[in-house]
Design a protein around this motif. Structure first.
Motif, PDB file in Angstrom:
ATOM      1  N   GLN A   1     -14.702 -42.189   7.275  1.00 19.89           N
ATOM      2  CA  GLN A   1     -14.231 -41.446   8.426  1.00 19.89           C
ATOM      3  C   GLN A   1     -13.172 -40.431   8.014  1.00 19.89           C
ATOM      4  OE1 GLN A   1     -15.392 -41.338  11.369  1.00 19.89           O
ATOM      5  NE2 GLN A   1     -13.819 -40.375  12.574  1.00 19.89           N
ATOM      6  N   ALA A   2     -12.220 -40.822   7.200  1.00 18.48           N
ATOM      7  CA  ALA A   2     -11.144 -39.911   6.819  1.00 18.48           C
ATOM      8  C   ALA A   2     -11.680 -38.701   6.063  1.00 18.48           C
ATOM      9  CB  ALA A   2     -10.114 -40.643   5.971  1.00 18.48           C
ATOM     10  N   ALA A   3     -12.695 -38.909   5.215  1.00 16.49           N
ATOM     11  CA  ALA A   3     -13.239 -37.802   4.422  1.00 16.49           C
ATOM     12  C   ALA A   3     -13.883 -36.750   5.312  1.00 16.49           C
ATOM     13  CB  ALA A   3     -14.247 -38.319   3.404  1.00 16.49           C
ATOM     14  N   THR A   4     -14.514 -37.158   6.413  1.00  9.62           N
ATOM     15  CA  THR A   4     -15.172 -36.180   7.285  1.00  9.62           C
ATOM     16  C   THR A   4     -14.150 -35.356   8.065  1.00  9.62           C
ATOM     17  OG1 THR A   4     -15.411 -37.823   9.040  1.00  9.62           O
ATOM     18  CG2 THR A   4     -17.281 -37.532   7.538  1.00  9.62           C
ATOM     19  N   ASN A   5     -12.944 -35.875   8.253  1.00 12.64           N
ATOM     20  CA  ASN A   5     -11.910 -35.144   8.967  1.00 12.64           C
ATOM     21  C   ASN A   5     -11.020 -34.324   8.037  1.00 12.64           C
ATOM     22  OD1 ASN A   5     -12.745 -36.184  11.411  1.00 12.64           O
ATOM     23  ND2 ASN A   5     -11.443 -37.983  11.236  1.00 12.64           N
ATOM     24  N   ALA A  67     -19.468 -29.188 -14.176  1.00 11.30           N
ATOM     25  CA  ALA A  67     -18.210 -29.779 -14.640  1.00 11.30           C
ATOM     26  C   ALA A  67     -17.581 -30.636 -13.539  1.00 11.30           C
ATOM     27  CB  ALA A  67     -17.242 -28.695 -15.097  1.00 11.30           C
ATOM     28  N   HIS A  68     -17.624 -30.141 -12.302  1.00  6.55           N
ATOM     29  CA  HIS A  68     -17.074 -30.905 -11.177  1.00  6.55           C
ATOM     30  C   HIS A  68     -17.829 -32.222 -11.015  1.00  6.55           C
ATOM     31  CE1 HIS A  68     -15.021 -31.518  -7.322  1.00  6.55           C
ATOM     32  NE2 HIS A  68     -16.164 -32.058  -6.939  1.00  6.55           N
ATOM     33  N   THR A  69     -19.151 -32.142 -11.072  1.00  5.36           N
ATOM     34  CA  THR A  69     -19.974 -33.342 -10.930  1.00  5.36           C
ATOM     35  C   THR A  69     -19.681 -34.335 -12.045  1.00  5.36           C
ATOM     36  OG1 THR A  69     -21.703 -32.073  -9.821  1.00  5.36           O
ATOM     37  CG2 THR A  69     -22.349 -34.184 -10.772  1.00  5.36           C
ATOM     38  N   ASN A  70     -19.589 -33.859 -13.272  1.00  8.63           N
ATOM     39  CA  ASN A  70     -19.298 -34.740 -14.407  1.00  8.63           C
ATOM     40  C   ASN A  70     -17.916 -35.384 -14.278  1.00  8.63           C
ATOM     41  OD1 ASN A  70     -21.778 -34.062 -15.452  1.00  8.63           O
ATOM     42  ND2 ASN A  70     -20.961 -32.560 -16.891  1.00  8.63           N
ATOM     43  N   GLN A  73     -17.883 -38.093 -11.615  1.00  7.86           N
ATOM     44  CA  GLN A  73     -18.481 -39.355 -12.055  1.00  7.86           C
ATOM     45  C   GLN A  73     -17.445 -40.214 -12.778  1.00  7.86           C
ATOM     46  OE1 GLN A  73     -21.849 -38.027 -14.333  1.00  7.86           O
ATOM     47  NE2 GLN A  73     -23.144 -37.818 -12.528  1.00  7.86           N
ATOM     48  N   GLN A  74     -16.515 -39.571 -13.464  1.00 10.89           N
ATOM     49  CA  GLN A  74     -15.452 -40.289 -14.168  1.00 10.89           C
ATOM     50  C   GLN A  74     -14.320 -40.689 -13.209  1.00 10.89           C
ATOM     51  OE1 GLN A  74     -15.450 -40.559 -17.734  1.00 10.89           O
ATOM     52  NE2 GLN A  74     -17.475 -39.643 -17.799  1.00 10.89           N
ATOM     53  N   ASN A  75     -14.174 -39.940 -12.116  1.00 11.93           N
ATOM     54  CA  ASN A  75     -13.090 -40.160 -11.148  1.00 11.93           C
ATOM     55  C   ASN A  75     -13.682 -40.242  -9.736  1.00 11.93           C
ATOM     56  OD1 ASN A  75     -10.781 -39.706 -13.042  1.00 11.93           O
ATOM     57  ND2 ASN A  75     -11.786 -37.720 -13.212  1.00 11.93           N
ATOM     58  N   PRO A  76     -14.195 -41.386  -9.328  1.00 12.92           N
ATOM     59  CA  PRO A  76     -14.862 -41.506  -8.027  1.00 12.92           C
ATOM     60  C   PRO A  76     -13.986 -41.118  -6.837  1.00 12.92           C
ATOM     61  CG  PRO A  76     -15.198 -43.476  -9.356  1.00 12.92           C
ATOM     62  CD  PRO A  76     -14.213 -42.619 -10.084  1.00 12.92           C
ATOM     63  N   PRO A  80     -16.138 -34.940  -3.039  1.00 16.19           N
ATOM     64  CA  PRO A  80     -17.476 -34.468  -3.402  1.00 16.19           C
ATOM     65  C   PRO A  80     -17.545 -32.942  -3.359  1.00 16.19           C
ATOM     66  CG  PRO A  80     -17.585 -36.065  -1.613  1.00 16.19           C
ATOM     67  CD  PRO A  80     -16.136 -35.761  -1.853  1.00 16.19           C
ATOM     68  N   LEU A  81     -18.438 -32.385  -4.128  1.00 14.68           N
ATOM     69  CA  LEU A  81     -18.584 -30.935  -4.201  1.00 14.68           C
ATOM     70  C   LEU A  81     -18.837 -30.324  -2.824  1.00 14.68           C
ATOM     71  CD1 LEU A  81     -18.501 -28.719  -6.302  1.00 14.68           C
ATOM     72  CD2 LEU A  81     -20.957 -28.981  -6.605  1.00 14.68           C
TER      73      LEU A  81
END
Length: 106
Positions: A1-5, A67-70, A73-76, A80-81
């Motif tokens: 929820q927080a991520a969508t806001n 690079a962002h995606t990689n 993956q190391q830092n969940p 997200p992009l």
């Protein structure tokens, strides 16, 4: 929820609200190889404008998103992009001989 806001980068004025790419160069290194095959790399301003091959990955949207995606993956915990990039549409003509359509497809 927080991520969508969470505010998007475009909300803060750091990014456009939307992006439309038309027949663009999205991987500068690959495009330079294409230019060399056509022997136009010697007159291309890309080398100078982009600061030489050591800096091309900083200015290539394909490389930046990879690079962002990689890194994510190391830092969940990283955003997200899709949360930091605007919605985008890319279009390209199959008949383009200056920038191959594969630049957009990849």
């Amino acid at each position: 929820q927080a991520a969508t806001n969470a505010p998007r980068a475009s909300d803060a004025g750091g990014m456009p609200a939307k992006f439309l790419g038309i027949s663009g160069v999205y991987d500068i290194g690959k495009h330079y190889i294409h230019e060399r095959k056509r022997y136009v790399h010697v007159i291309s301003p890309m080398w100078i404008a982009m600061g030489g091959p050591d800096r091309w990955h900083h200015y290539s949207p394909t490389r930046v998103t990879q690079a962002h995606t990689n890194t994510r993956q190391q830092n969940p915990g990283m955003r997200p992009l899709g949360d930091v990039m605007p919605p985008l549409v890319l279009t390209h003509s199959q008949d383009d001989t200056t920038v191959p359509a594969v630049s957009t497809a990849e």
